[in-house]
Motif scaffolding. Structure first.
Motif, PDB file in Angstrom:
ATOM      1  N   VAL A 195      -4.480  -5.595  -8.181  1.00  0.00           N
ATOM      2  CA  VAL A 195      -2.770  -5.468  -8.071  1.00  0.00           C
ATOM      3  C   VAL A 195      -2.338  -6.816  -8.166  1.00  0.00           C
ATOM      4  CG1 VAL A 195      -1.049  -4.735  -6.549  1.00  0.00           C
ATOM      5  CG2 VAL A 195      -3.158  -3.332  -6.581  1.00  0.00           C
ATOM      6  N   GLU A 197      -7.477   4.652  -0.787  1.00  0.00           N
ATOM      7  CA  GLU A 197      -7.570   4.087  -2.091  1.00  0.00           C
ATOM      8  C   GLU A 197      -6.740   2.868  -2.184  1.00  0.00           C
ATOM      9  OE1 GLU A 197      -6.994   5.994  -6.643  1.00  0.00           O
ATOM     10  OE2 GLU A 197      -6.744   7.288  -4.878  1.00  0.00           O
ATOM     11  N   ALA A 198      -5.454   3.027  -1.979  1.00  0.00           N
ATOM     12  CA  ALA A 198      -4.502   1.995  -2.135  1.00  0.00           C
ATOM     13  C   ALA A 198      -5.268   0.566  -1.537  1.00  0.00           C
ATOM     14  CB  ALA A 198      -3.225   2.222  -1.290  1.00  0.00           C
ATOM     15  N   LYS A 199      -5.808   0.593  -0.199  1.00  0.00           N
ATOM     16  CA  LYS A 199      -6.233  -0.599   0.496  1.00  0.00           C
ATOM     17  C   LYS A 199      -7.574  -1.130  -0.378  1.00  0.00           C
ATOM     18  CE  LYS A 199      -5.178   0.445   5.351  1.00  0.00           C
ATOM     19  NZ  LYS A 199      -5.736   1.065   6.241  1.00  0.00           N
ATOM     20  N   VAL A 255      -2.017   6.145  -6.478  1.00  0.00           N
ATOM     21  CA  VAL A 255      -3.129   5.998  -5.577  1.00  0.00           C
ATOM     22  C   VAL A 255      -2.815   7.484  -4.952  1.00  0.00           C
ATOM     23  CG1 VAL A 255      -3.804   3.903  -5.456  1.00  0.00           C
ATOM     24  CG2 VAL A 255      -2.200   4.739  -3.714  1.00  0.00           C
ATOM     25  N   LYS A 278       0.790  -1.292   0.158  1.00  0.00           N
ATOM     26  CA  LYS A 278      -0.152  -0.005   0.058  1.00  0.00           C
ATOM     27  C   LYS A 278       0.753   1.366   0.054  1.00  0.00           C
ATOM     28  CE  LYS A 278      -0.619  -0.205   4.968  1.00  0.00           C
ATOM     29  NZ  LYS A 278      -1.031  -0.675   6.029  1.00  0.00           N
ATOM     30  N   LEU A 303       2.440   1.786  -3.670  1.00  0.00           N
ATOM     31  CA  LEU A 303       1.481   2.508  -4.509  1.00  0.00           C
ATOM     32  C   LEU A 303       1.258   3.860  -4.234  1.00  0.00           C
ATOM     33  CD1 LEU A 303      -1.433  -0.267  -4.555  1.00  0.00           C
ATOM     34  CD2 LEU A 303       0.499   0.210  -6.246  1.00  0.00           C
ATOM     35  N   LYS A 304       1.251   4.497  -2.841  1.00  0.00           N
ATOM     36  CA  LYS A 304       1.207   5.907  -2.618  1.00  0.00           C
ATOM     37  C   LYS A 304       2.704   6.653  -3.068  1.00  0.00           C
ATOM     38  CE  LYS A 304       0.349   6.751   1.588  1.00  0.00           C
ATOM     39  NZ  LYS A 304       0.053   6.656   3.201  1.00  0.00           N
ATOM     40  N   LYS A 316      -2.700  -6.075   1.800  1.00  0.00           N
ATOM     41  CA  LYS A 316      -2.320  -4.668   1.919  1.00  0.00           C
ATOM     42  C   LYS A 316      -1.162  -4.403   2.349  1.00  0.00           C
ATOM     43  CE  LYS A 316      -7.186  -4.182   2.558  1.00  0.00           C
ATOM     44  NZ  LYS A 316      -7.563  -5.638   2.051  1.00  0.00           N
TER      45      LYS A 316
END
Length: 70
Positions: free
Chosen positions: A40, A30-32, A25, A16, A19-20, A50
Motif C-alpha cells: 500500500v 487481510e488489510a493488516k 479487502v 486499514k 481499505l475495508k 496499519k
C-alpha cells in the motif's frame, strides 16, 4: 488505473479501515497483512503503519486502484 473517490465524514480514517470501507479487502486481518507486506502506498510512499491516519486530500494506492480521499 481505477480511481475510487471516498467521501470522508470525520477528521480522519485509519488506513486499514479505509481499505475495508472501499471493499478492497474482505477483513481487517487481510488489510493488516497487505499493509505489512508493503503493498500500500500513501501519497506515493510505501506505508507500513496499519493505523496510519488518512485525511482529506490524501491518495492511497493498492495495486491498480487509487483511492482519493475527499
Amino acid at each position: 488505473m481505477q480511481t475510487i473517490d471516498f467521501e470522508l465524514d470525520r477528521e480522519y480514517v485509519e488506513l486499514k479501515q479505509l481499505l475495508k470501507l472501499t471493499d478492497l479487502v474482505a477483513s481487517g486481518g487481510e488489510a493488516k497483512m497487505i499493509i505489512g507486506e508493503g503493498q500500500v502506498r500513501v501519497d506515493g510512499a510505501v506505508e507500513l503503519r496499519k493505523a496510519c491516519k488518512i485525511r482529506t486530500g490524501q491518495q492511497v494506492e493498492l495495486g491498480d486502484v487509487r483511492i482519493r480521499v475527499r
